[in-house]
Design a protein around this motif. Structure first.
Motif, PDB file in Angstrom:
ATOM      1  N   LEU A 782     -14.245 110.438  47.349  1.00  0.00           N
ATOM      2  CA  LEU A 782     -15.150 110.925  48.478  1.00  0.00           C
ATOM      3  C   LEU A 782     -16.388 111.204  48.132  1.00  0.00           C
ATOM      4  N   ALA A 783     -16.469 112.097  46.846  1.00  0.00           N
ATOM      5  CA  ALA A 783     -17.605 112.345  46.315  1.00  0.00           C
ATOM      6  C   ALA A 783     -18.624 111.599  46.009  1.00  0.00           C
ATOM      7  N   LEU A 784     -18.090 110.196  45.774  1.00  0.00           N
ATOM      8  CA  LEU A 784     -18.844 109.231  45.482  1.00  0.00           C
ATOM      9  C   LEU A 784     -19.803 108.441  46.678  1.00  0.00           C
ATOM     10  N   ALA A 785     -19.489 109.051  47.806  1.00  0.00           N
ATOM     11  CA  ALA A 785     -19.955 108.503  49.042  1.00  0.00           C
ATOM     12  C   ALA A 785     -21.632 108.860  48.989  1.00  0.00           C
ATOM     13  N   ASP A 786     -22.172 107.860  49.641  1.00  0.00           N
ATOM     14  CA  ASP A 786     -23.665 107.970  49.636  1.00  0.00           C
ATOM     15  C   ASP A 786     -23.947 109.029  50.851  1.00  0.00           C
ATOM     16  N   ILE A 787     -23.137 109.253  51.722  1.00  0.00           N
ATOM     17  CA  ILE A 787     -23.563 110.242  52.964  1.00  0.00           C
ATOM     18  C   ILE A 787     -23.541 111.761  52.407  1.00  0.00           C
ATOM     19  N   ARG A 788     -24.474 112.443  52.627  1.00  0.00           N
ATOM     20  CA  ARG A 788     -24.480 113.707  51.953  1.00  0.00           C
ATOM     21  C   ARG A 788     -23.431 114.399  52.665  1.00  0.00           C
ATOM     22  N   MET A 789     -22.986 114.496  53.952  1.00  0.00           N
ATOM     23  CA  MET A 789     -22.031 115.158  54.568  1.00  0.00           C
ATOM     24  C   MET A 789     -21.046 114.964  53.899  1.00  0.00           C
ATOM     25  N   LEU A 790     -20.326 113.698  53.678  1.00  0.00           N
ATOM     26  CA  LEU A 790     -19.174 113.129  53.125  1.00  0.00           C
ATOM     27  C   LEU A 790     -19.139 113.859  51.700  1.00  0.00           C
ATOM     28  N   ARG A 791     -20.158 113.683  50.843  1.00  0.00           N
ATOM     29  CA  ARG A 791     -20.245 114.240  49.495  1.00  0.00           C
ATOM     30  C   ARG A 791     -19.991 115.801  49.430  1.00  0.00           C
ATOM     31  N   GLY A 792     -20.734 116.330  50.203  1.00  0.00           N
ATOM     32  CA  GLY A 792     -20.579 117.923  50.048  1.00  0.00           C
ATOM     33  C   GLY A 792     -18.961 118.169  50.513  1.00  0.00           C
ATOM     34  N   PHE A 793     -18.490 117.521  51.582  1.00  0.00           N
ATOM     35  CA  PHE A 793     -17.009 117.836  51.962  1.00  0.00           C
ATOM     36  C   PHE A 793     -16.357 117.919  50.716  1.00  0.00           C
ATOM     37  N   ALA A 794     -16.701 116.440  49.982  1.00  0.00           N
ATOM     38  CA  ALA A 794     -15.702 116.096  49.084  1.00  0.00           C
ATOM     39  C   ALA A 794     -15.693 117.164  47.938  1.00  0.00           C
ATOM     40  N   LEU A 795     -16.949 117.670  47.523  1.00  0.00           N
ATOM     41  CA  LEU A 795     -16.951 118.680  46.565  1.00  0.00           C
ATOM     42  C   LEU A 795     -16.248 120.018  46.846  1.00  0.00           C
ATOM     43  N   VAL A 796     -16.533 120.449  48.179  1.00  0.00           N
ATOM     44  CA  VAL A 796     -15.903 121.659  48.416  1.00  0.00           C
ATOM     45  C   VAL A 796     -14.199 121.313  48.486  1.00  0.00           C
TER      46      VAL A 796
END
Length: 862
Positions: A782-796
């Motif tokens: 999920l952290a590889l997603a281009d969408i910043r909101m998804l990527r931020g959630f994945a890192l969290v």
């Protein structure tokens, strides 16, 4: 049954693939606020946030030459106002005919429309002046002739006197018209038009600031010497698909050869363009995430799960996901960012449930048990802890329903449904497959899991250090968690629409280019309602309010600029009357009639509603919230008039303010923790026994928040609920180990805390580790997603899962020792057996599970 369930899963997957992306701002901003209701009313009348065409180039060269006519043609094309007689003409572009049929725009205004409207207004003013002068000349002639008649003058003299009076009136009219023309740069005999450079220069540019600097009051169309702006307000009833079509039509229109400029170029941007880009990004993300999750989780399971049919948990997880999203499709819902984020979470949780049962059954069969008996053993020993963990996860996720953001509420609701479906799938289809296929693996020598669980064994080695100093470990964890909770509750949350757009996308770059070129990239509006918004008192208040808030926002001085202020003037009803000293009802109505279509985006036909627009910079949500609060504080309309701040920027700022509210966030986290605690109390039948896992997940949530704060990971509407997410996920791992610990102590009441935990780790530790690593890998995808909101959630989520896994291994034993310190970690009472405990007759030892895992550990150590 297996075939039937498989077919149902395929049907559900097909239905899930029909889900349409949902990029409505309501998923972030909500639709139950007063501001949202006012924004909807405003959009119905004026079209909402506009598509913006940024025109970059030498402004003077563009507006003083043929480029202005081309921009006027482009604006007319997009407006869709093509006479029926012109539709068959070959010189009318097909794209313009499509705009004429579709009519997506409520109002279109830009340099061409502005100058054309001004030229028409000036021309009409001159014509009215001449007509008035002619009427006055006739009256003067008649009056002069009457005076001459009374004085007894002959008829010829009377005619001469009348003609002289008539000529004098014409001279005065010509003088006034000439003076008016000179004010607009018109020479004798010339008329105002887009083709008259002198008129355009006098209208647009400020001589006191140079021949190429536009007037400050027209910055919403001519921001500076290097740019101009065309705005298209779309119909509010457009569906996401129609909005995407409108954006595409605008992009195709600006690409037409006939509209290409000699001294400039076009860039299409604005909120509708950003939302369309988000829709495309979500469609891509669904496919990318599914494929990525399949590949990565399959690889992870292959290496960390030492069992036959090791990919079965992933297959079951995919079936659960198919049923979950198929159910979403059956409800008629669309798939938004929150629903996309559920996918790897659900797969990770479902894999976890499946692994717990699979590992137990595999060990039993590897030690000679019949497949049916092995499945019964897995259900009996694994059912209580897995169901307890699942119920606790669901209970914690329910707290997300208290979030002010629909996206977060929808995420929690869909994940709750998915967890329930996953448990049912694993305990039906999973058991059926294990029983049916187990015979094929019976009698095979068990593969050595040592090297696959080596990471888990290295984690277990830290257990000894924790057991030796539990008080010190808890003290350090409590201090870190306290700082983490404080950081989590007071960290700002971003709700910018840009977070839905992929980084590096053209939509995001174009929005940044708009702000760089004009000083603003968004818009906030004031929606004014009154019995008659053209009443001089209302117009006067609007003018006063506009100048006041602009000054407070930094737009002041002799030559104000948008680059140095938080707000910038934009198209508004008040701007039309900025230079009028005296306001009268007749004068206001006359001016509105003269500007014609230009006023459509400013005042409604019934004159009951009007809008004042302000350009706003793409600052942080906290800065935008501060500016909008200032605007609200200055709203003091006259009696009988109401005014409200509306628009996407206002909604996003309000949502950010609600999410950043520490009391609300503390309430949501507290409710999640309380629900988790109640579930554990109900299962263990003891508040004392329920305390260690509750403390563990609370500490894990705090430590996770601190790590994210130190790493400066920005929070967004999804990651802002990280405390609830940690409680749910950490609770899962913690309860699985804790329930096994309770089972070990029930089985042998002479065991102390340390010995019971060691047995619990040997029994289910590798399976917990395998499911945890699998879930982490899913979020890494999920952290590889281009969408910043998804990527931020994945890192969290990656940080949360890692802390949750470590907390279950290290903090849980320390917390348990602390709560049982007065018992000395001694005998475990039999008076109140936990619901999830394994009965003394549980045959784990009979099938050699502990010995087998012990040998694996020894081999890995070697």
């Amino acid at each position: 049954m297996i075939v039937a369930v498989g077919l149902l899963a395929l049907i559900a997957a097909f239905a899930a693939l029909q889900l349409q992306p949902d990029t409505g701002v309501e998923s972030i901003t909500g639709n139950d606020s007063k501001t949202y209701a006012a924004t909807q009313q405003w959009a119905e009348r004026f079209g909402g946030d506009p598509i913006v065409i940024l025109v970059r180039g030498d402004l003077a060269a563009m507006v003083l030459g043929p480029d202005l006519g081309r921009m006027l043609g482009l604006e007319g094309c997009i407006s869709g106002k093509i006479p029926n007689s012109a539709r068959t003409r070959p010189d009318v572009p097909q794209i313009c005919k499509r705009f004429g049929d579709f009519k997506p725009a409520v109002a279109v205004y830009g340099p061409g429309t502005f100058v054309s409207t001004a030229a028409r207004t000036v021309t009409q003013g001159i014509k009215r002046m001449l007509a008035r002068a002619e009427a006055e000349g006739e009256r003067a002639a008649a009056a002069a002739a009457e005076i001459a008649r009374r004085e007894g003058k002959p008829p010829l003299t009377q005619q001469q006197v009348a003609e002289a009076a008539r000529e004098l009136a014409k001279f005065r009219a010509a003088r006034d018209a000439l003076q008016m023309g000179q004010e607009y740069g018109l020479s004798v005999g010339s008329l105002p038009s887009v083709d008259n450079p002198a008129f355009v220069a006098q209208l647009v540019f400020d001589p006191s600031r140079g021949s190429k600097t536009p007037k400050s009051r027209f910055q919403y169309i001519f921001p500076n010497t290097r740019s101009a702006v065309i705005q298209i307000r779309l119909r509010p009833d457009l569906t996401p698909g129609q909005r995407a079509e409108a954006v595409d039509l605008v992009k195709r229109a600006v690409a037409q050869d006939r509209y290409q400029l000699d001294h400039g170029n076009f860039t299409v941007t604005g909120a509708p363009v950003v939302m369309t880009g988000a829709q495309d990004a979500i469609e891509t993300a669904v496919v990318t995430l599914l494929i990525g999750a399949l590949i990565v989780m399959a690889l992870v399971l292959f290496f960390v799960f030492p069992a036959e049919m090791r990919l079965l948990p992933l297959v079951l997880a995919l079936m659960a996901a198919a049923f979950t999203y198929g159910l979403l499709a059956l409800t008629g819902s669309n798939i938004g960012v929150g629903a996309v984020a559920v996918l790897p979470v659900l797969i990770g949780l479902a894999v976890d449930y499946a692994i717990q049962f699979h590992a137990r059954a595999d060990r039993a069969m590897a030690n000679g048990a019949e497949p049916a008996a092995a499945v019964r053993h897995a259900a009996g020993s694994g059912g209580p802890p897995v169901l307890t963990a699942a119920f606790a996860t669901v209970a914690a996720l329910v707290a997300m329903g208290l979030s002010p953001v629909p996206l977060v509420r929808g995420f929690g609701l869909l994940l709750v449904a998915g967890v329930c479906i996953a448990v049912v799938v694993v305990m039906t289809s999973g058991f059926a497959v294990l029983g049916w296929a187990g015979g094929a693996t019976r009698g095979r020598p068990r593969r050595e899991p040592a090297e696959r669980v080596a990471g888990w064994i290295r984690l277990r080695r830290a257990f000894g250090a924790v057991i030796a100093r539990p008080g010190r470990v808890l003290a350090v964890a409590c201090v870190l968690a306290a700082f983490g909770w404080g950081a989590a509750l007071f960290s700002p949350v971003g709700t910018e629409v840009r977070q839905l757009v992929p980084d590096g996308s053209s939509a995001g770059k174009d929005l940044a280019a708009l702000q760089k070129a004009t000083g603003t990239a968004g818009e906030v509006d004031v929606f004014v309602k009154s019995a008659d918004v053209t009443d001089p008192e209302v117009i006067g208040w609007m003018r006063s309010y506009q100048s006041d808030v602009l000054a407070r926002a930094g737009y002041k001085g002799k030559h104000p600029t948008c680059e140095k202020s938080d707000l910038c003037p934009a198209a508004s009803l008040a701007s039309l009357f900025e230079n009028q000293q005296q306001l009268s009802t007749s004068g206001i109505r006359k001016l509105l009639r003269s500007v014609g279509d230009f006023s459509k985006g400013l005042v409604s036909k019934d004159r009951r509603t009007a809008t004042m627009a302000f350009g706003v910079r793409l600052n942080s949500l906290s800065d935008q919230k501060r500016v909008i609060d200032m605007m609200r504080e200055q709203l003091h309309p006259p009696k009988g008039t109401t005014a409200e701040i509306v628009g996407l920027t206002a909604l996003a700022a309000d949502a950010g303010g609600a999410l950043s509210n520490p009391l609300r966030r503390a309430l949501i986290a507290g409710v999640a923790l309380l629900l988790f605690l109640l579930i554990v109390i109900a299962v263990t039948r003891s508040a004392r026994r329920a305390a260690p896992p509750a403390l563990t997940v609370a500490l894990a949530a705090g430590v996770s928040s601190l790590l994210l704060f130190v790493a400066r990971v920005d929070l967004n509407p999804m990651s802002a609920a990280l405390a609830v997410f940690v409680i749910a996920i950490a609770g899962e791992f913690t309860l699985l180990i804790y329930m096994q610990y309770l089972s070990e102590r029930r089985r042998d009441d002479s065991l102390g805390v340390e010995a019971a935990f060691r047995r619990a780790y040997r029994a289910i530790g590798p399976a917990v580790f395998a499911s945890g690593v699998t879930a982490i890998s899913g979020f890494a995808v999920l952290a590889l997603a281009d969408i910043r909101m998804l990527r931020g959630f994945a890192l969290v989520a990656v940080v949360d899962l890692a802390v949750a896994l470590v907390g279950a291994v290290l903090l849980l034993p320390a917390a348990t020792l602390w709560f049982e310190r007065d018992r000395g970690g001694g005998r475990f009472g039999r008076d109140r057996a936990p619901v999830g405990g394994t009965p003394p007759s549980e045959p784990d030892r009979d099938i050699g599970i502990d010995d087998d895992v012990e040998s694996a550990e020894s081999a890995a150590s070697r």
